[in-house]
Design a protein around this motif. Structure first.
Motif, PDB file in Angstrom:
ATOM      1  N   ARG A 398       0.840  -1.208   0.000  1.00 24.08           N
ATOM      2  CA  ARG A 398       0.000   0.000   0.000  1.00 24.08           C
ATOM      3  C   ARG A 398       0.874   1.257   0.000  1.00 24.08           C
ATOM      4  N   LEU A 399       1.982   1.202   0.727  1.00 21.72           N
ATOM      5  CA  LEU A 399       2.889   2.342   0.750  1.00 21.72           C
ATOM      6  C   LEU A 399       3.397   2.645  -0.661  1.00 21.72           C
ATOM      7  N   LEU A 400       3.808   1.600  -1.383  1.00 22.98           N
ATOM      8  CA  LEU A 400       4.328   1.803  -2.740  1.00 22.98           C
ATOM      9  C   LEU A 400       3.250   2.333  -3.673  1.00 22.98           C
ATOM     10  N   VAL A 401       2.042   1.787  -3.561  1.00 26.40           N
ATOM     11  CA  VAL A 401       0.945   2.243  -4.419  1.00 26.40           C
ATOM     12  C   VAL A 401       0.699   3.727  -4.218  1.00 26.40           C
ATOM     13  N   GLN A 402       0.655   4.174  -2.960  1.00 32.20           N
ATOM     14  CA  GLN A 402       0.379   5.585  -2.697  1.00 32.20           C
ATOM     15  C   GLN A 402       1.559   6.463  -3.101  1.00 32.20           C
ATOM     16  N   LEU A 403       2.765   5.936  -2.992  1.00 30.96           N
ATOM     17  CA  LEU A 403       3.929   6.705  -3.430  1.00 30.96           C
ATOM     18  C   LEU A 403       3.844   7.002  -4.920  1.00 30.96           C
ATOM     19  N   PHE A 404       3.410   6.038  -5.701  1.00 26.63           N
ATOM     20  CA  PHE A 404       3.288   6.242  -7.139  1.00 26.63           C
ATOM     21  C   PHE A 404       2.161   7.214  -7.479  1.00 26.63           C
ATOM     22  N   GLN A 405       1.211   7.395  -6.564  1.00 31.14           N
ATOM     23  CA  GLN A 405       0.093   8.291  -6.846  1.00 31.14           C
ATOM     24  C   GLN A 405       0.481   9.764  -6.785  1.00 31.14           C
ATOM     25  N   ILE A 406       1.594  10.089  -6.152  1.00 32.94           N
ATOM     26  CA  ILE A 406       1.993  11.499  -6.073  1.00 32.94           C
ATOM     27  C   ILE A 406       2.892  11.902  -7.237  1.00 32.94           C
ATOM     28  N   THR A 407       3.105  10.987  -8.189  1.00 35.36           N
ATOM     29  CA  THR A 407       4.047  11.266  -9.270  1.00 35.36           C
ATOM     30  C   THR A 407       3.618  12.453 -10.117  1.00 35.36           C
ATOM     31  N   GLU A 408       2.311  12.632 -10.332  1.00 36.58           N
ATOM     32  CA  GLU A 408       1.859  13.715 -11.200  1.00 36.58           C
ATOM     33  C   GLU A 408       2.178  15.082 -10.597  1.00 36.58           C
ATOM     34  N   THR A 409       1.960  15.227  -9.303  1.00 39.75           N
ATOM     35  CA  THR A 409       2.214  16.510  -8.643  1.00 39.75           C
ATOM     36  C   THR A 409       3.659  16.944  -8.803  1.00 39.75           C
ATOM     37  N   PHE A 410       4.571  15.982  -8.747  1.00 39.12           N
ATOM     38  CA  PHE A 410       5.994  16.317  -8.783  1.00 39.12           C
ATOM     39  C   PHE A 410       6.642  15.989 -10.135  1.00 39.12           C
ATOM     40  N   GLU A 411       5.818  15.823 -11.168  1.00 35.05           N
ATOM     41  CA  GLU A 411       6.291  15.633 -12.541  1.00 35.05           C
ATOM     42  C   GLU A 411       7.289  14.483 -12.656  1.00 35.05           C
ATOM     43  N   MET A 412       7.073  13.441 -11.863  1.00 28.26           N
ATOM     44  CA  MET A 412       7.970  12.293 -11.919  1.00 28.26           C
ATOM     45  C   MET A 412       7.646  11.442 -13.137  1.00 28.26           C
ATOM     46  N   GLU A 413       8.684  11.094 -13.894  1.00 32.56           N
ATOM     47  CA  GLU A 413       8.478  10.210 -15.023  1.00 32.56           C
ATOM     48  C   GLU A 413       8.351   8.769 -14.532  1.00 32.56           C
ATOM     49  N   THR A 414       7.582   7.998 -15.269  1.00 37.98           N
ATOM     50  CA  THR A 414       7.430   6.585 -14.931  1.00 37.98           C
ATOM     51  C   THR A 414       8.774   5.874 -15.020  1.00 37.98           C
ATOM     52  N   GLN A 415       9.045   5.015 -14.054  1.00 35.87           N
ATOM     53  CA  GLN A 415      10.263   4.210 -14.058  1.00 35.87           C
ATOM     54  C   GLN A 415       9.870   2.759 -14.315  1.00 35.87           C
ATOM     55  N   PRO A 416       9.924   2.319 -15.582  1.00 39.16           N
ATOM     56  CA  PRO A 416       9.440   0.967 -15.914  1.00 39.16           C
ATOM     57  C   PRO A 416      10.103  -0.135 -15.102  1.00 39.16           C
ATOM     58  N   GLN A 417      11.396   0.037 -14.762  1.00 43.89           N
ATOM     59  CA  GLN A 417      12.096  -1.014 -14.027  1.00 43.89           C
ATOM     60  C   GLN A 417      11.542  -1.173 -12.615  1.00 43.89           C
ATOM     61  N   LEU A 418      10.855  -0.127 -12.094  1.00 46.58           N
ATOM     62  CA  LEU A 418      10.284  -0.216 -10.754  1.00 46.58           C
ATOM     63  C   LEU A 418       8.840  -0.708 -10.770  1.00 46.58           C
ATOM     64  N   LEU A 419       8.149  -0.540 -11.898  1.00 45.12           N
ATOM     65  CA  LEU A 419       6.750  -0.957 -11.969  1.00 45.12           C
ATOM     66  C   LEU A 419       6.618  -2.463 -11.790  1.00 45.12           C
ATOM     67  N   LEU A 420       7.491  -3.212 -12.455  1.00 46.28           N
ATOM     68  CA  LEU A 420       7.437  -4.670 -12.349  1.00 46.28           C
ATOM     69  C   LEU A 420       7.750  -5.109 -10.926  1.00 46.28           C
ATOM     70  N   LEU A 421       8.692  -4.430 -10.294  1.00 43.66           N
ATOM     71  CA  LEU A 421       9.018  -4.737  -8.904  1.00 43.66           C
ATOM     72  C   LEU A 421       7.841  -4.436  -7.995  1.00 43.66           C
TER      73      LEU A 421
END
Length: 537
Positions: A398-421
């Protein structure tokens, strides 16, 4: 033009299937759609004849059912989306996470034809027994149980060359007919749609949709060659050769080819059959800890992990070993990425939010123009509601899921190598909790993570890195000396050549001066001779 027409026709079919399941709702979430998609959204439900029953189902359930009907490529797409809470929301992620790619089996005669073509031998000469009905049928392949006969050395005092006949139970995995073409067609559609989204929806560019489709395409390409899956199983087995609690089926390389893979059959209980495990006397709490420990060893120690560790791919043998199957989807992580994940998780779980933010900035995942303090504040907003709960209720997933949800606010690009993990961690935690609802991922993981961090991030590790770098330089020193000597020799040769060239130039200049004297002198003598002849005549 042809590409657009073909993809548009395929898109109409997809849209009609989604409409039948009342699953076009996701289009309503985009503020600016091309006019064609706006019309499609309004008109397509009118042509969705034979609509399936969707009343009472959640949006994610309706979408999952539609993707199942659309076939293997879309099932894989749904699985890829099941880790993108930042893109589709947490509720949809949970429903798509339950997506199972079960399809009707293909006929035995097709399986026979594939095996005989790939292995260049009659089925009966390869297997002494081959079950006609498949044991499992999924989106890409199906599995049949079989038996093989082999002659193994059995030397005796009287006959050192003696052999004996041994029978082994095996599982034979066979790709579906035409699966490569089906994926190729749909991947072309996915690329086209990703390009359209990035063109007409600028806010989606940071999500790197095209890159996600590329990652999906790479994964599918590997899954389409069962020799690659066999190699992955072999590598994973080598990594755990000294781990008695975890096993991997042995590959039968003589009966493995591009579209056929044969491995030892796993005799055990599927990990999703909790009642059967208890009846067999297995310790579910111990198994839950093994799941987490094995997963973390794969990720942190080896950087090579089984990325599809759901219940259907894990079995428990009679002696209590955990055995994994289906190695079509594997993940790799560089040492730098592993260091990032370990430090980030440790920072969150020790409530050091500034360090958690700093890790993201140092890794380059957050643009440098963003505020470190603001990102640390965002990390706190994620961690406190989760970490403030009783220790038994903390969910790393759940922590990881919510961490990925703030990506838009901080203009974070998707990291494909972390999505699979992320997807694999969510799955592994879910499997462990299904065996032991009271297990805490961090408590189970902490000894493994702490040990790895001491070895890779402590003073000893840094000292070891310095020594390693020094040794690397020392190893290169002879080559450096040799190269320097070669350069000096070349410079000396050039200097000698330059002196020789100056000498040649001087000789040439002297020759030109001499030639001028000879020409002038010869001209004077010639003129004098001509004058003398004229006087005599």
């Amino acid at each position: 033009m042809i590409r657009t027409i073909n993809n548009s026709l395929r898109l109409l079919y997809v849209a009609r299937t989604l409409a039948r399941h009342d699953a076009l709702f996701f289009l309503d979430r985009f503020p600016r759609l091309p006019i064609a998609l706006v019309l499609l959204r309004k008109v397509m439900p009118l042509f969705a004849f034979g609509a399936s029953r969707s009343q009472g189902l959640r949006e994610g359930e309706r979408l999952a059912n539609a993707l199942r009907d659309l076939g293997p490529s879309f099932i894989k797409l749904g699985q890829a989306l099941s880790v993108r809470a930042d893109l589709i929301g947490e509720e949809l992620v949970q429903d798509l996470g339950n997506l199972r790619d079960r399809l009707p089996p293909f006929p035995f005669e097709v399986a026979r034809e594939t095996i005989e073509y790939e292995l260049q031998a009659p089925l009966e000469s390869l297997f002494v027994d081959f079950e006609r009905e498949p044991a499992a049928a999924a989106s890409i392949a199906q599995v049949h149980f079989a038996k093989v006969r082999e002659l193994v050395p059995a030397p005796t005092e009287d006959d050192p060359d003696a052999v004996e006949e041994v029978f082994r139970d095996v599982a034979v995995k066979i790709l579906r007919p035409g699966i490569e073409l089906a994926f190729e067609r749909d991947l072309r559609l996915f690329f086209w749609l990703a390009e359209l989204a990035e063109r007409y929806q600028p806010q989606t560019r940071r999500l790197r949709l095209t890159k996600i489709v590329e990652t999906l395409a790479d994964s599918v390409e590997l899954e389409m060659d069962l020799r690659m899956e066999a190699a992955a199983a072999s590598e994973l087995a080598e990594n755990f050769i000294d781990e008695p609690a975890f096993g991997v089926p042995e590959i039968d390389w003589q009966r493995t080819a591009k579209r056929v893979m044969t491995q030892s059959r796993v005799i055990g209980i599927s990990i999703d059959k909790k009642a059967d495990l208890i009846a067999a006397g297995h310790d579910l709490e111990a198994l839950s800890h093994i799941v987490i420990r094995v997963f973390l060893h794969q990720v942190l120690r080896d950087g090579f992990f089984h990325a599809d560790m759901h219940h259907g791919n894990l079995f428990v043998t009679p002696d209590g070993r955990l055995v994994a199957v289906d190695f079509g989807i594997m993940g790799r992580m560089s040492r730098e990425t592993r260091l990032f994940m370990a430090e980030m998780l440790h920072a969150f779980l020790t409530r050091d939010y500034r360090r958690a933010a700093d890790v993201h900035f140092r890794a380059g995942y957050v643009p440098p123009h963003k505020s470190l303090d603001s990102f640390a504040q965002a990390c706190r907003s994620i961690g406190e509601p989760i970490l403030g709960r009783p220790v038994s209720e903390i969910s790393i997933a759940r922590l990881l899921v919510q961490l990925f949800q703030i990506t838009e606010t901080f203009e974070m690009e998707t990291q494909p190598q972390l999505l699979l993990l992320q997807k694999t961690m969510v799955t592994a935690e879910g499997v462990a909790q299904s065996l032991n609802p009271d297990i805490n991922f961090w408590e189970a993981a902490e000894p493994t993570v702490a040990h790895w961090m001491r070895e890779n991030m402590g003073i000893e590790a840094h000292a070891a890195e310095v020594v390693k770098d020094g040794l690397a330089v020392l190893q290169k020193f002879p080559a450096i000396v040799t190269k320097a000597d070669t350069l000096l020799s070349e410079m000396e040769a050039r200097e000698r050549n330059r002196d020789h060239l100056d000498e040649l130039r001087e000789k040439l200049a002297q020759w030109r001066r001499d030639r001028a004297v000879y020409v002038v002198g010869g001209g004077i003598l010639g003129a004098a001779a001509a004058s003398l002849i004229a006087l005599l005549v």
